[in-house]
Design a protein around this motif. Structure first.
Motif, PDB file in Angstrom:
ATOM      1  N   ALA A   1       0.854  -1.191   0.000  1.00 33.91           N
ATOM      2  CA  ALA A   1       0.000   0.000   0.000  1.00 33.91           C
ATOM      3  C   ALA A   1       0.886   1.237   0.000  1.00 33.91           C
ATOM      4  O   ALA A   1       1.878   1.309   0.735  1.00 33.91           O
ATOM      5  CB  ALA A   1      -0.923   0.002   1.217  1.00 33.91           C
ATOM      6  N   ALA A   2       0.520   2.238  -0.832  1.00 33.16           N
ATOM      7  CA  ALA A   2       1.404   3.396  -1.011  1.00 33.16           C
ATOM      8  C   ALA A   2       1.250   4.400   0.116  1.00 33.16           C
ATOM      9  O   ALA A   2       2.227   4.887   0.672  1.00 33.16           O
ATOM     10  CB  ALA A   2       1.110   4.051  -2.358  1.00 33.16           C
ATOM     11  N   ALA A   3      -0.001   4.738   0.436  1.00 35.97           N
ATOM     12  CA  ALA A   3      -0.244   5.712   1.509  1.00 35.97           C
ATOM     13  C   ALA A   3      -1.293   5.138   2.434  1.00 35.97           C
ATOM     14  O   ALA A   3      -2.320   4.621   1.986  1.00 35.97           O
ATOM     15  CB  ALA A   3      -0.745   7.030   0.914  1.00 35.97           C
ATOM     16  N   VAL A   4      -1.000   5.181   3.728  1.00 33.64           N
ATOM     17  CA  VAL A   4      -1.929   4.630   4.715  1.00 33.64           C
ATOM     18  C   VAL A   4      -2.233   5.715   5.744  1.00 33.64           C
ATOM     19  O   VAL A   4      -1.319   6.375   6.245  1.00 33.64           O
ATOM     20  CB  VAL A   4      -1.316   3.398   5.419  1.00 33.64           C
ATOM     21  CG1 VAL A   4      -2.270   2.866   6.489  1.00 33.64           C
ATOM     22  CG2 VAL A   4      -0.999   2.302   4.408  1.00 33.64           C
ATOM     23  N   VAL A   5      -3.523   5.920   6.014  1.00 27.95           N
ATOM     24  CA  VAL A   5      -3.934   6.845   7.070  1.00 27.95           C
ATOM     25  C   VAL A   5      -4.560   6.014   8.179  1.00 27.95           C
ATOM     26  O   VAL A   5      -5.392   5.130   7.917  1.00 27.95           O
ATOM     27  CB  VAL A   5      -4.953   7.880   6.541  1.00 27.95           C
ATOM     28  CG1 VAL A   5      -5.496   8.732   7.693  1.00 27.95           C
ATOM     29  CG2 VAL A   5      -4.310   8.760   5.481  1.00 27.95           C
ATOM     30  N   LEU A   6      -4.164   6.291   9.418  1.00 20.43           N
ATOM     31  CA  LEU A   6      -4.735   5.612  10.586  1.00 20.43           C
ATOM     32  C   LEU A   6      -5.383   6.683  11.456  1.00 20.43           C
ATOM     33  O   LEU A   6      -4.728   7.658  11.830  1.00 20.43           O
ATOM     34  CB  LEU A   6      -3.627   4.882  11.350  1.00 20.43           C
ATOM     35  CG  LEU A   6      -4.036   4.187  12.656  1.00 20.43           C
ATOM     36  CD1 LEU A   6      -5.035   3.061  12.396  1.00 20.43           C
ATOM     37  CD2 LEU A   6      -2.796   3.638  13.366  1.00 20.43           C
TER      38      LEU A   6
END
Ligand SMILES: [Zn+2]
Ligand SMILES: [Zn+2]
Length: 345
Positions: A189-194
């Motif tokens: 996954a390139a960009a992950v927001v948590l």
């Protein structure tokens, strides 16, 4: 030995029960630690396939204490011996029903779980079939105790494959959310927001996040979507809370053609209102991911690769006789991240 025993939903005691003997092909594991998770609260209420009497505890690490007749190897074929550290895959399937024959054992009609249908790890010892034991020699306890939730995540990653280049938002920075972001990055996954509203959990998550993982306050999710994605939302939106108010917001965070995943365990009676027109017009996919049967080797490989970090996630440890306090902390203590029962203390 001491064990937590539920006689009925909501009604348990911690008491002495006979030390179980391993039968042919079984291993007795002396529990070092057993993690608690939201599933245990559902089991407490009698939900989630609970069958009584019940000793819960499905996220377990321990040391082999005795081998039954004919025990030769663990779930990957590695030899087993007394004194070895192992983790336990609680999940098994019947191997005969239509789903098992289609090689989708996690959908098995006779799916069984140690800690939900048979006695689990909130006890000094557990009996386990040899194929559900996995060598965890050399893996630190703080990591090994996350083998079961990580295996479930590895199964979700298989379901989402390919993830390469995808943008993903995960709602809920509990231990599962934190592990999820790391597996998502590992799978490309390139960009992950948590996102989460709990400052303590955000802090922990930030300390473990890599440069492409953005840890944000729950209230900033829409702003973060705008900043990172413009008018488009995310390729994959994952709920790791099981909360209806959070689940209801998932479609608006997804881009057209995106995938929405129900991963947190919602209450069995909860309902969410969705717009069929929106699902149709924007070609959204809604999917669930429940558990795993055959993903322990993937989880342990990830641990041994060094890609998964859990420092600081275990915040509370309780001896088995303090199980009631552990449950209480799970429900009410906002500084509780991962709570672990340590049956030998
Ligand atoms: Zn769990
Ligand atoms: Zn089956």
């Amino acid at each position: 030995m001491r064990a937590v025993v539920y006689d009925a939903p909501g009604s348990f005691t911690v008491r002495d029960v006979p030390l179980p003997e391993p039968g042919a092909g079984e291993v007795r594991v002396r529990m070092t630690a057993a993690g608690m998770c939201g599933t245990d609260l559902h089991l407490h209420e009698g939900q989630f396939l609970a069958s009584f009497p019940l000793t819960p505890g499905h996220e377990t690490v321990g040391v082999i204490d005795a081998l039954g007749d004919g025990v030769v190897a663990d779930g990957t074929g590695s030899p087993l011996q007394v004194g070895q550290q192992v983790v336990i895959n609680p999940n098994s399937s019947c191997r005969r029903c239509a789903y098992c024959r289609e090689s989708r054992p996690w959908l098995c009609e006779l799916f069984a779980g140690i800690g939900s249908s048979t006695p689990g790890g909130f006890a000094e010892c557990v009996i386990v079939p040899q194929e559900q034991v996995f060598d965890a020699s050399g893996i630190p306890l703080e990591l090994a105790v996350f083998a079961e939730p990580s295996a479930c995540i590895a199964h979700l990653m298989d379901r989402l494959d390919p993830l390469t280049g995808c943008s993903v938002v995960v709602l809920g920075a509990g231990p599962t959310g934190v592990l999820l972001t790391q597996f998502l990055r590992m799978r490309g996954a390139a960009a992950v927001v948590l996102a989460d509203p709990n400052a303590y959990k955000l802090d922990r998550a930030r300390s473990l996040a890599d440069i492409s993982t953005h840890v944000v306050d729950r209230g900033d999710v829409r702003g973060t979507v705008q900043r990172l994605r413009g008018e488009q939302g995310f390729d994959v939106v994952i709920d790791a809370t099981g909360r209806v108010d959070v689940i209801a917001e998932l479609p608006e965070l997804a881009r057209n053609g995106g995938r929405i995943v129900y991963y947190g365990v919602a209450d069995e009676s909860s309902r969410v209102s969705i717009s069929p027109f929106e699902i149709f017009r924007r070609e959204l996919t809604i999917m669930g991911s429940f558990t795993e049967v055959d993903s322990f080797p993937d989880a342990l490989d990830a641990f041994r690769s060094g890609a998964i970090r859990t420092e600081g996630i275990i915040t509370h440890r309780y001896p088995i006789d303090a199980y009631a306090e552990a449950l209480q902390a799970m429900r009410t203590d906002s500084s509780a991240h991962k709570i672990v029962i340590t049956p030998q203390d």
